[in-house]
Design a protein around this motif. Structure first.
Motif, PDB file in Angstrom:
ATOM      1  N   LYS A 153       0.833  -1.209   0.000  1.00 23.96           N
ATOM      2  CA  LYS A 153       0.000   0.000   0.000  1.00 23.96           C
ATOM      3  C   LYS A 153       0.869   1.262   0.000  1.00 23.96           C
ATOM      4  CE  LYS A 153      -3.971  -2.056   2.385  1.00 23.96           C
ATOM      5  NZ  LYS A 153      -4.886  -1.986   3.556  1.00 23.96           N
ATOM      6  N   GLY A 154       2.057   1.146   0.578  1.00 22.09           N
ATOM      7  CA  GLY A 154       2.979   2.271   0.532  1.00 22.09           C
ATOM      8  C   GLY A 154       3.411   2.590  -0.899  1.00 22.09           C
ATOM      9  N   MET A 155       3.451   1.543  -1.737  1.00 19.36           N
ATOM     10  CA  MET A 155       3.755   1.815  -3.153  1.00 19.36           C
ATOM     11  C   MET A 155       2.660   2.650  -3.805  1.00 19.36           C
ATOM     12  SD  MET A 155       5.707   1.594  -5.747  1.00 19.36           S
ATOM     13  CE  MET A 155       6.972   0.411  -5.308  1.00 19.36           C
ATOM     14  N   THR A 156       1.418   2.414  -3.386  1.00 19.50           N
ATOM     15  CA  THR A 156       0.320   3.234  -3.919  1.00 19.50           C
ATOM     16  C   THR A 156       0.517   4.702  -3.553  1.00 19.50           C
ATOM     17  OG1 THR A 156      -1.187   1.353  -3.751  1.00 19.50           O
ATOM     18  CG2 THR A 156      -2.164   3.529  -3.942  1.00 19.50           C
ATOM     19  N   TRP A 157       0.901   4.959  -2.300  1.00 24.90           N
ATOM     20  CA  TRP A 157       1.159   6.340  -1.892  1.00 24.90           C
ATOM     21  C   TRP A 157       2.397   6.910  -2.593  1.00 24.90           C
ATOM     22  CZ3 TRP A 157      -2.610   8.787   0.332  1.00 24.90           C
ATOM     23  CH2 TRP A 157      -3.510   8.096   1.121  1.00 24.90           C
ATOM     24  N   GLY A 158       3.350   6.066  -2.851  1.00 23.99           N
ATOM     25  CA  GLY A 158       4.542   6.543  -3.553  1.00 23.99           C
ATOM     26  C   GLY A 158       4.280   6.899  -5.018  1.00 23.99           C
ATOM     27  N   MET A 159       3.295   6.271  -5.582  1.00 25.24           N
ATOM     28  CA  MET A 159       2.950   6.560  -6.992  1.00 25.24           C
ATOM     29  C   MET A 159       2.054   7.780  -7.131  1.00 25.24           C
ATOM     30  SD  MET A 159       2.212   2.633  -8.229  1.00 25.24           S
ATOM     31  CE  MET A 159       1.747   3.105  -9.892  1.00 25.24           C
ATOM     32  N   LEU A 160       1.530   8.269  -6.026  1.00 29.13           N
ATOM     33  CA  LEU A 160       0.586   9.386  -6.096  1.00 29.13           C
ATOM     34  C   LEU A 160       1.205  10.683  -6.638  1.00 29.13           C
ATOM     35  CD1 LEU A 160      -2.297  10.280  -5.530  1.00 29.13           C
ATOM     36  CD2 LEU A 160      -1.603  10.839  -3.174  1.00 29.13           C
ATOM     37  N   PRO A 161       2.424  11.086  -6.246  1.00 24.27           N
ATOM     38  CA  PRO A 161       2.998  12.315  -6.819  1.00 24.27           C
ATOM     39  C   PRO A 161       3.159  12.255  -8.346  1.00 24.27           C
ATOM     40  CG  PRO A 161       4.184  11.709  -4.842  1.00 24.27           C
ATOM     41  CD  PRO A 161       3.287  10.555  -5.166  1.00 24.27           C
ATOM     42  N   CYS A 162       3.497  11.090  -8.853  1.00 27.66           N
ATOM     43  CA  CYS A 162       3.604  10.967 -10.320  1.00 27.66           C
ATOM     44  C   CYS A 162       2.248  11.148 -10.991  1.00 27.66           C
ATOM     45  CB  CYS A 162       4.196   9.608 -10.683  1.00 27.66           C
ATOM     46  SG  CYS A 162       5.919   9.393 -10.193  1.00 27.66           S
ATOM     47  N   LEU A 163       1.183  10.697 -10.344  1.00 28.85           N
ATOM     48  CA  LEU A 163      -0.152  10.935 -10.891  1.00 28.85           C
ATOM     49  C   LEU A 163      -0.477  12.428 -10.910  1.00 28.85           C
ATOM     50  CD1 LEU A 163      -2.822   9.725 -11.923  1.00 28.85           C
ATOM     51  CD2 LEU A 163      -3.582   9.620  -9.534  1.00 28.85           C
ATOM     52  N   ILE A 193      10.018  14.500  -9.721  1.00 28.02           N
ATOM     53  CA  ILE A 193      11.185  14.161  -8.884  1.00 28.02           C
ATOM     54  C   ILE A 193      10.736  13.537  -7.570  1.00 28.02           C
ATOM     55  CG2 ILE A 193      13.140  15.116  -7.634  1.00 28.02           C
ATOM     56  CD1 ILE A 193      13.366  17.236  -9.821  1.00 28.02           C
ATOM     57  N   VAL A 194       9.701  14.130  -6.971  1.00 29.62           N
ATOM     58  CA  VAL A 194       9.209  13.599  -5.697  1.00 29.62           C
ATOM     59  C   VAL A 194       8.635  12.202  -5.887  1.00 29.62           C
ATOM     60  CG1 VAL A 194       7.522  13.945  -3.848  1.00 29.62           C
ATOM     61  CG2 VAL A 194       8.792  15.890  -4.757  1.00 29.62           C
ATOM     62  N   GLY A 195       7.875  12.002  -6.968  1.00 36.84           N
ATOM     63  CA  GLY A 195       7.266  10.699  -7.206  1.00 36.84           C
ATOM     64  C   GLY A 195       8.296   9.614  -7.479  1.00 36.84           C
ATOM     65  N   ASN A 196       9.346   9.936  -8.212  1.00 32.92           N
ATOM     66  CA  ASN A 196      10.401   8.940  -8.441  1.00 32.92           C
ATOM     67  C   ASN A 196      11.088   8.555  -7.127  1.00 32.92           C
ATOM     68  OD1 ASN A 196       9.887   8.966 -11.184  1.00 32.92           O
ATOM     69  ND2 ASN A 196      11.474  10.514 -11.615  1.00 32.92           N
ATOM     70  N   THR A 197      11.247   9.556  -6.265  1.00 36.57           N
ATOM     71  CA  THR A 197      11.897   9.274  -4.974  1.00 36.57           C
ATOM     72  C   THR A 197      11.002   8.417  -4.082  1.00 36.57           C
ATOM     73  OG1 THR A 197      13.053  11.396  -5.131  1.00 36.57           O
ATOM     74  CG2 THR A 197      12.998  10.331  -2.967  1.00 36.57           C
ATOM     75  N   THR A 198       9.731   8.759  -3.994  1.00 38.61           N
ATOM     76  CA  THR A 198       8.815   7.995  -3.143  1.00 38.61           C
ATOM     77  C   THR A 198       8.597   6.573  -3.668  1.00 38.61           C
ATOM     78  OG1 THR A 198       6.969   8.988  -4.355  1.00 38.61           O
ATOM     79  CG2 THR A 198       7.629  10.036  -2.271  1.00 38.61           C
ATOM     80  N   CYS A 199       8.590   6.418  -4.981  1.00 39.96           N
ATOM     81  CA  CYS A 199       8.464   5.067  -5.542  1.00 39.96           C
ATOM     82  C   CYS A 199       9.704   4.231  -5.211  1.00 39.96           C
ATOM     83  CB  CYS A 199       8.254   5.139  -7.051  1.00 39.96           C
ATOM     84  SG  CYS A 199       6.601   5.627  -7.556  1.00 39.96           S
ATOM     85  N   TRP A 200      10.859   4.849  -5.221  1.00 41.21           N
ATOM     86  CA  TRP A 200      12.078   4.122  -4.876  1.00 41.21           C
ATOM     87  C   TRP A 200      12.065   3.706  -3.410  1.00 41.21           C
ATOM     88  CZ3 TRP A 200      15.936   5.640  -1.375  1.00 41.21           C
ATOM     89  CH2 TRP A 200      17.065   4.809  -1.356  1.00 41.21           C
ATOM     90  N   ILE A 201      11.600   4.606  -2.540  1.00 43.05           N
ATOM     91  CA  ILE A 201      11.527   4.293  -1.108  1.00 43.05           C
ATOM     92  C   ILE A 201      10.535   3.158  -0.863  1.00 43.05           C
ATOM     93  CG2 ILE A 201      10.889   5.201   1.158  1.00 43.05           C
ATOM     94  CD1 ILE A 201      11.913   7.933   0.211  1.00 43.05           C
TER      95      ILE A 201
END
Length: 214
Positions: A153-163, A193-201
């Motif tokens: 579910k954290g991946m879902t939140w990490g993908m949100l900035p890219c959306l 940039i933020v979305g790529n970082t959160t997806c990596w985390i």
């Protein structure tokens, strides 16, 4: 009195004269050489012959005339063909606009769009990309529920900035890249940039959970 060859002088002179006439008729001199031979006369091209040849070429009865007529007809018919195709497409669009109000409204909108407007295929790519990203986010969330691993579910939140970045781009293009909305370009870059970082985390946290389970 006879000559050295047994002929009378008068007969000999007549034979010589006859032989000279024959040589002159063949284009030779009395000595038999051909240096003074008459050259063959060239045919004289008159205006009547030129006109007759032009009539023969332009006539459809002869093969040359038929070919010339075919070439002329081909050149005159191929040029307006492209114009007729474009006119036919415009006519079909006008007929569709008259038959359906929705088509007419869409045609009017397309005709009034500025030069920097996106084409329909480009809009299809933008829209489908946003929809696919949203579907992927929902699948990540459901997989987290099914597997019991909440880090998916954290991946879902990490993908949100890219959306959000994609929505900024679509909004700017929807308003024809208006200068008043140029801040969306900077916001799109920041969210990317933020979305790529959160997806990596999020991906690293999923890796850590899989290592701990082993």
């Amino acid at each position: 009195m006879r000559g050295w060859c047994g002929l009378r002088p008068g007969t000999l002179r007549s034979l010589v004269a006859a032989d000279g006439q024959q040589r002159r008729g063949r284009g030779q001199c009395n000595h038999g050489c051909i240096s003074h031979a008459k050259r063959p006369s060239m045919p004289i091209v008159t205006t009547a012959r030129v006109k007759n040849s032009e009539q023969m070429i332009s006539s459809t009865d002869s093969p040359i005339g038929a070919h010339a007529q075919q070439e002329k007809h081909r050149n005159t018919t191929t040029q307006p063909r492209a114009v007729s195709l474009g006119g036919g497409a415009l006519l079909l669009l006008q007929i569709a606009a008259l038959s359906s109000p929705e088509v007419g409204h869409a045609a009017g909108l397309l005709a009034g769009e500025p030069s920097n407007a996106l084409s329909l295929p480009t809009w299809a790519i933008h829209t489908s990309s946003v929809i696919e990203w949203a579907i992927a986010m929902s699948l990540m969330w459901k997989y987290g529920e099914v597997s019991g691993n909440e880090r998916w579910k954290g991946m879902t939140w990490g993908m949100l900035p890219c959306l959000g970045s994609a929505m900024c781009a679509c909004t700017w293009h929807f308003f024809y890249n208006a200068p008043e909305l140029e801040f969306l370009v900077a916001l799109q870059a920041f969210l990317t940039i933020v979305g790529n970082t959160t997806c990596w985390i999020a991906a690293y946290r999923i890796y850590q959970s899989s290592v701990q389970q082993q």
